[in-house]
Design an enzyme around this catalytic site. Structure first.
Site, PDB file in Angstrom:
ATOM      1  N   TYR B 130       0.854  -1.183   0.000  1.00 64.16           N
ATOM      2  CA  TYR B 130       0.000   0.000   0.000  1.00 64.16           C
ATOM      3  C   TYR B 130       0.892   1.237   0.000  1.00 64.16           C
ATOM      4  O   TYR B 130       1.780   1.369   0.833  1.00 64.16           O
ATOM      5  CB  TYR B 130      -0.900   0.031   1.236  1.00 64.16           C
ATOM      6  CG  TYR B 130      -1.913   1.137   1.146  1.00 64.16           C
ATOM      7  CD1 TYR B 130      -3.158   0.903   0.589  1.00 64.16           C
ATOM      8  CD2 TYR B 130      -1.603   2.433   1.550  1.00 64.16           C
ATOM      9  CE1 TYR B 130      -4.087   1.927   0.457  1.00 64.16           C
ATOM     10  CE2 TYR B 130      -2.520   3.462   1.418  1.00 64.16           C
ATOM     11  CZ  TYR B 130      -3.761   3.194   0.866  1.00 64.16           C
ATOM     12  OH  TYR B 130      -4.670   4.208   0.723  1.00 64.16           O
ATOM     13  N   GLN B 192     -10.833   0.132   0.926  1.00 62.01           N
ATOM     14  CA  GLN B 192     -11.247  -0.717  -0.201  1.00 62.01           C
ATOM     15  C   GLN B 192     -10.052  -1.391  -0.872  1.00 62.01           C
ATOM     16  O   GLN B 192     -10.131  -2.545  -1.318  1.00 62.01           O
ATOM     17  CB  GLN B 192     -12.092   0.073  -1.212  1.00 62.01           C
ATOM     18  CG  GLN B 192     -11.421   1.270  -1.867  1.00 62.01           C
ATOM     19  CD  GLN B 192     -11.567   2.557  -1.057  1.00 62.01           C
ATOM     20  OE1 GLN B 192     -11.773   2.533   0.159  1.00 62.01           O
ATOM     21  NE2 GLN B 192     -11.441   3.689  -1.721  1.00 62.01           N
ATOM     22  N   ASN B 215      -3.683   6.034   6.085  1.00 59.05           N
ATOM     23  CA  ASN B 215      -4.423   6.807   7.080  1.00 59.05           C
ATOM     24  C   ASN B 215      -5.145   5.861   8.036  1.00 59.05           C
ATOM     25  O   ASN B 215      -4.976   4.647   7.976  1.00 59.05           O
ATOM     26  CB  ASN B 215      -5.386   7.784   6.388  1.00 59.05           C
ATOM     27  CG  ASN B 215      -6.432   7.060   5.560  1.00 59.05           C
ATOM     28  OD1 ASN B 215      -6.702   5.869   5.753  1.00 59.05           O
ATOM     29  ND2 ASN B 215      -7.019   7.759   4.617  1.00 59.05           N
ATOM     30  N   SER B 238       4.012   9.467  12.827  1.00 57.23           N
ATOM     31  CA  SER B 238       5.452   9.342  13.031  1.00 57.23           C
ATOM     32  C   SER B 238       5.917  10.089  14.280  1.00 57.23           C
ATOM     33  O   SER B 238       5.217  10.957  14.789  1.00 57.23           O
ATOM     34  CB  SER B 238       6.135   9.915  11.796  1.00 57.23           C
ATOM     35  OG  SER B 238       7.414   9.385  11.648  1.00 57.23           O
ATOM     36  N   GLN B 260      10.101  15.900  11.578  1.00 59.39           N
ATOM     37  CA  GLN B 260       9.104  14.945  12.018  1.00 59.39           C
ATOM     38  C   GLN B 260       7.728  15.589  12.048  1.00 59.39           C
ATOM     39  O   GLN B 260       6.758  15.028  11.539  1.00 59.39           O
ATOM     40  CB  GLN B 260       9.464  14.466  13.431  1.00 59.39           C
ATOM     41  CG  GLN B 260       8.848  13.156  13.793  1.00 59.39           C
ATOM     42  CD  GLN B 260       9.188  12.085  12.781  1.00 59.39           C
ATOM     43  OE1 GLN B 260       8.298  11.526  12.172  1.00 59.39           O
ATOM     44  NE2 GLN B 260      10.459  11.830  12.553  1.00 59.39           N
ATOM     45  N   HIS B 263       5.243  16.058   8.988  1.00 59.41           N
ATOM     46  CA  HIS B 263       4.540  14.926   8.378  1.00 59.41           C
ATOM     47  C   HIS B 263       3.041  15.004   8.556  1.00 59.41           C
ATOM     48  O   HIS B 263       2.275  14.621   7.670  1.00 59.41           O
ATOM     49  CB  HIS B 263       4.997  13.606   9.020  1.00 59.41           C
ATOM     50  CG  HIS B 263       6.158  12.973   8.340  1.00 59.41           C
ATOM     51  ND1 HIS B 263       6.099  12.485   7.067  1.00 59.41           N
ATOM     52  CD2 HIS B 263       7.423  12.743   8.755  1.00 59.41           C
ATOM     53  CE1 HIS B 263       7.280  11.966   6.727  1.00 59.41           C
ATOM     54  NE2 HIS B 263       8.100  12.129   7.733  1.00 59.41           N
ATOM     55  N   GLU B 328       9.797   5.610  17.717  1.00 57.33           N
ATOM     56  CA  GLU B 328      10.022   5.095  16.363  1.00 57.33           C
ATOM     57  C   GLU B 328      11.439   5.464  15.913  1.00 57.33           C
ATOM     58  O   GLU B 328      12.201   4.620  15.467  1.00 57.33           O
ATOM     59  CB  GLU B 328       8.980   5.720  15.430  1.00 57.33           C
ATOM     60  CG  GLU B 328       9.067   5.262  13.990  1.00 57.33           C
ATOM     61  CD  GLU B 328       8.166   6.085  13.080  1.00 57.33           C
ATOM     62  OE1 GLU B 328       7.679   7.157  13.507  1.00 57.33           O
ATOM     63  OE2 GLU B 328       7.960   5.663  11.923  1.00 57.33           O
ATOM     64  N   ASP B 362      15.481   7.993   6.427  1.00 53.58           N
ATOM     65  CA  ASP B 362      14.193   8.046   5.732  1.00 53.58           C
ATOM     66  C   ASP B 362      14.361   7.724   4.254  1.00 53.58           C
ATOM     67  O   ASP B 362      13.478   7.137   3.636  1.00 53.58           O
ATOM     68  CB  ASP B 362      13.579   9.453   5.839  1.00 53.58           C
ATOM     69  CG  ASP B 362      13.086   9.775   7.236  1.00 53.58           C
ATOM     70  OD1 ASP B 362      12.911   8.838   8.036  1.00 53.58           O
ATOM     71  OD2 ASP B 362      12.887  10.969   7.525  1.00 53.58           O
ATOM     72  N   GLU B 416      -1.929 -35.008  29.281  1.00 58.98           N
ATOM     73  CA  GLU B 416      -2.784 -34.013  28.631  1.00 58.98           C
ATOM     74  C   GLU B 416      -4.126 -34.604  28.184  1.00 58.98           C
ATOM     75  O   GLU B 416      -4.929 -33.925  27.540  1.00 58.98           O
ATOM     76  CB  GLU B 416      -2.037 -33.367  27.451  1.00 58.98           C
ATOM     77  CG  GLU B 416      -0.790 -32.603  27.916  1.00 58.98           C
ATOM     78  CD  GLU B 416      -0.220 -31.636  26.889  1.00 58.98           C
ATOM     79  OE1 GLU B 416      -0.642 -31.696  25.714  1.00 58.98           O
ATOM     80  OE2 GLU B 416       0.646 -30.825  27.279  1.00 58.98           O
ATOM     81  N   HIS B 421      -2.662 -39.180  20.565  1.00 54.52           N
ATOM     82  CA  HIS B 421      -1.278 -38.720  20.530  1.00 54.52           C
ATOM     83  C   HIS B 421      -0.356 -39.837  21.019  1.00 54.52           C
ATOM     84  O   HIS B 421       0.662 -40.132  20.406  1.00 54.52           O
ATOM     85  CB  HIS B 421      -1.085 -37.478  21.429  1.00 54.52           C
ATOM     86  CG  HIS B 421      -1.529 -36.190  20.808  1.00 54.52           C
ATOM     87  ND1 HIS B 421      -2.833 -35.923  20.498  1.00 54.52           N
ATOM     88  CD2 HIS B 421      -0.827 -35.086  20.428  1.00 54.52           C
ATOM     89  CE1 HIS B 421      -2.927 -34.712  19.966  1.00 54.52           C
ATOM     90  NE2 HIS B 421      -1.718 -34.184  19.915  1.00 54.52           N
TER      91      HIS B 421
END
Lengths: 435, 435
Positions: B130, B192, B215, B238, B260, B263, B328, B362, B416, B421
């Site tokens: 994406y 979507q 987003n 960020s 920063q 952004h 981050e 970056d 168990e 088993h």
């Protein structure tokens, strides 16, 4: 009766249905309940934990009794047999040996112009392990979750497990925890336990990562808290896919399929075989082994709904169907398992040859038994040491090195419309002007 | 004005508020919308994609036009400058070189009694990337997502990005994609697009793992589809945390903080410094650099809400506050950055010294810029080659090896309550009786 089908197209449809057996709509209904539990624990802490433990587990006690006491931990050793203690010890040793290999190691590299790049691995500060409980007893789950966390070097490991009658915790679980080095255990389960680990309460610390399998409420809770805390995976019901040729033994194959089916009415057991004779024999053998099975009802249900035998033309077709299914456990009960292995792209764990039942891996071969289910092996792997570690990238540039890339960075920053990105480099590298 | 505080207790409260700025209630409201979009795409495929693209992006076209054509891909090269193409080329080369190191490698080990254990690494079949779009242009995002997938050996990489006016995709994005080896690009964004990648439509293939930032709708969609498909992380806005002593240059520190803040109004920029004089200078310098800033409004908003300077007594205190925040990006603009590094436990990427602005990382130092946000560095790491790979455990036992552990496995299985088993091992290892 375990169905046998022979058409590839039908097999694909059926395998897709089985693979997707948990992705769905039943889940959305339960989400509202889980959200409510999470919110209550977030707001009311221990009080909510005790409330839900009374409501869901029928066990009533005080916040002081949430933590399993030292004397209970000691007493657990009196309640397990010497044989079981030894078996837990052997499993612990082999699981630890396997997980100690290839622990991610920090590294740096030195480039031109004094550039240093690297990765620095560190464990999480706190890990939370969920162990299913109530009537069941899963010491193997304890080992498979606690040992990788220990090997990763996690300083604080917290275990939660729902209490049974009389607020007790299964003795084998308590012994396995101690053998794996875990002493901090709380008697709480379900979504409320996940909430406690994710948000913290007066008694239970907020952790960084939560691992371990649970029922649908536990899994939903893990999905909802993911982001506030790390999780291992969203475990669904277990599954095995066996690829077998004429070299396979139908008695073994049937036992392996039932070993999966006996876990859960939603468990899946699939056989893909090139040998129509084997298919029939396995079908009969499954019936026979089910006859006096102590968990017959549950196991039969799994076999009826999510059991399947497909007779295929070749091992290549079997491998392709298996790849589409991406099984949690894949057994290659064939003459030349390493040959077929080359064609396998997706599987959580692969058991090669006729002498490697899945149970070997479930308990003590060494590799982790917490594996991706429901097709997640397409993209996910076994739980491991790395589940409890993370890395930081390391970057050091010298003035000379920065000067050389200064222009390129400014161009990229401008293309992205980020002027201060450009400035942060320009201000460091442009020649001072006389002011 | 960037606030300066000097009390550790107040600093902790403020840092917690900033760290938690996205975990919330606003999110639950949007979930209903996202669920609806996911369901519609699952049921109606392309039709729903076109519907939401018209509704949310105001772009109307046909299913045939979803995929970016070869001629558009070619034309993009005419629209970017030679300088930008070269900068993209340099970035591609350095990112690729870094990611090629320490690619997970398959291994097997041979133990006693012909036991074989190992791990087999394979790439996912299909990856979906994406890339945010619309008015913005993020060629660096393309490189940072596509290159690790390529290096992992993913056979099919699909990119989605929302169309801008006239259904166009930013030329720099298209060029970066092609330079990274990605040719299959669809003009669709938002929840979507995530739905299309998770479930597949007539035009867009279902993938195995989805990566890339977006987003809040994109992030929510990723969280909801997680489990049906793998995801890289849930990226929030960020953040940078700078630790600086008297050796730092206030002009550089201010530029880095603004890099920063520019952004996103939700971005966070924090300075922890032992030097009260530096604190004042940075405060003034931020004001100065904001004066003619092209993104002043947005950047000021971020600085006002999520900007902070804390004057601390020692670098140890700074390191501890930083660990609690788990930033981050962490910049160590101090005399001895490698000394402080030893005290850092949690950070996505660490930039050492005064000549390493975050912008280096970056764009082109090599390590990935997709990093854990909002405290997720406590448990998570940068996007990497391993995001696009997974491993299968390998286990092979011989009859002799199985015999030796047969008893232990049966004891554990009985503990168990899983009889099949035990049977799956017992039937293989018990001595045949005369019948």
């Amino acid at each position: 009766m375990l169905r046998i089908i022979t058409q590839v197209a039908e097999a694909k449809t059926e395998l897709r249905r089985i693979c997707d057996r948990t992705h769905d709509d039943q889940i959305v209904h339960k989400e509202a309940t889980v959200r409510e539990v999470l919110q209550a624990v977030k707001r009311q802490g221990d009080k909510a934990l005790l409330h839900y433990t009374a409501e869901f587990d029928g066990q009533i006690f005080t916040a002081e009794q949430l933590r399993v006491s030292g004397s209970e931990l000691d007493a657990a050793y009196q309640q397990v047999s010497k044989e079981l203690l030894d078996a837990i010890g052997l499993a612990r040793q082999q699981i630890e040996a396997f997980h100690r290999q290839r622990i991610p190691k920090s590294w740096v590299q030195f480039g031109e112009d004094e550039i240093v790049l690297g990765k620095r691995y560190t464990p999480v500060d706190k890990a939370g392990l969920y162990v299913p409980g109530g009537r069941a007893s899963y010491p193997s789950t304890v080992l498979m979750n606690a040992i990788p966390a220990k090997v990763a070097g996690v300083p604080r490991i917290v275990m939660v497990t729902p209490p049974g009658q009389g607020k007790t915790i299964n003795a084998a679980v308590l012994v396995a925890a101690q053998e794996a080095g875990v002493q901090e255990i709380y008697r709480v389960g379900g979504a409320q336990a996940i909430a406690a680990l994710a948000y913290g309460t007066e008694t239970i610390p907020k952790v960084d990562v939560i691992t371990g399998p649970g029922n649908i409420y536990v899994t939903l809770a893990k999905k909802l808290v993911y982001g506030a805390v790390g999780i291992d995976s969203l475990a669904g019901p277990s599954e095995v896919l066996v690829i077998a040729d004429a070299a396979a033994n139908p008695v073994y194959v049937a036992a392996d399929m039932l070993a999966q089916a006996e876990h859960d009415p939603m468990a899946a057991a699939i056989l893909l075989t090139t040998d129509a004779g084997l298919a029939k024999k396995v079908q009969l053998e499954v019936e026979r082994q089910l006859e006096n099975h102590p968990r017959r009802l549950l196991t039969e249900k799994a076999i009826a709904h999510y059991g399947l035998i497909v007779v295929v033309d070749s091992l290549n077709v079997a491998a392709e169907l298996s790849n589409e299914f991406a099984p949690e456990h894949l057994e290659l009960e064939v003459q030349e398992p390493w040959e077929i292995l080359e064609k396998i792209r997706h599987a959580g764990a692969i058991f090669l040859g006729n002498s490697t039942p899945e149970a070997v891996g479930d308990y003590l071969a060494g590799p982790n038994h917490t594996l991706p289910t429901s097709g997640a092996a397409r993209y996910a792997s076994a739980l491991g040491v790395e589940t409890f570690m993370k890395h930081s990238s390391l970057i050091q540039y010298s003035p000379t090195a920065l000067q050389k890339v200064s222009n390129a960075i400014q161009i990229l920053a401008q293309a992205e419309g980020l002027p201060s990105h450009a400035d942060s480099v320009r201000l460091r590298t442009e020649k001072p002007t006389d002011e």
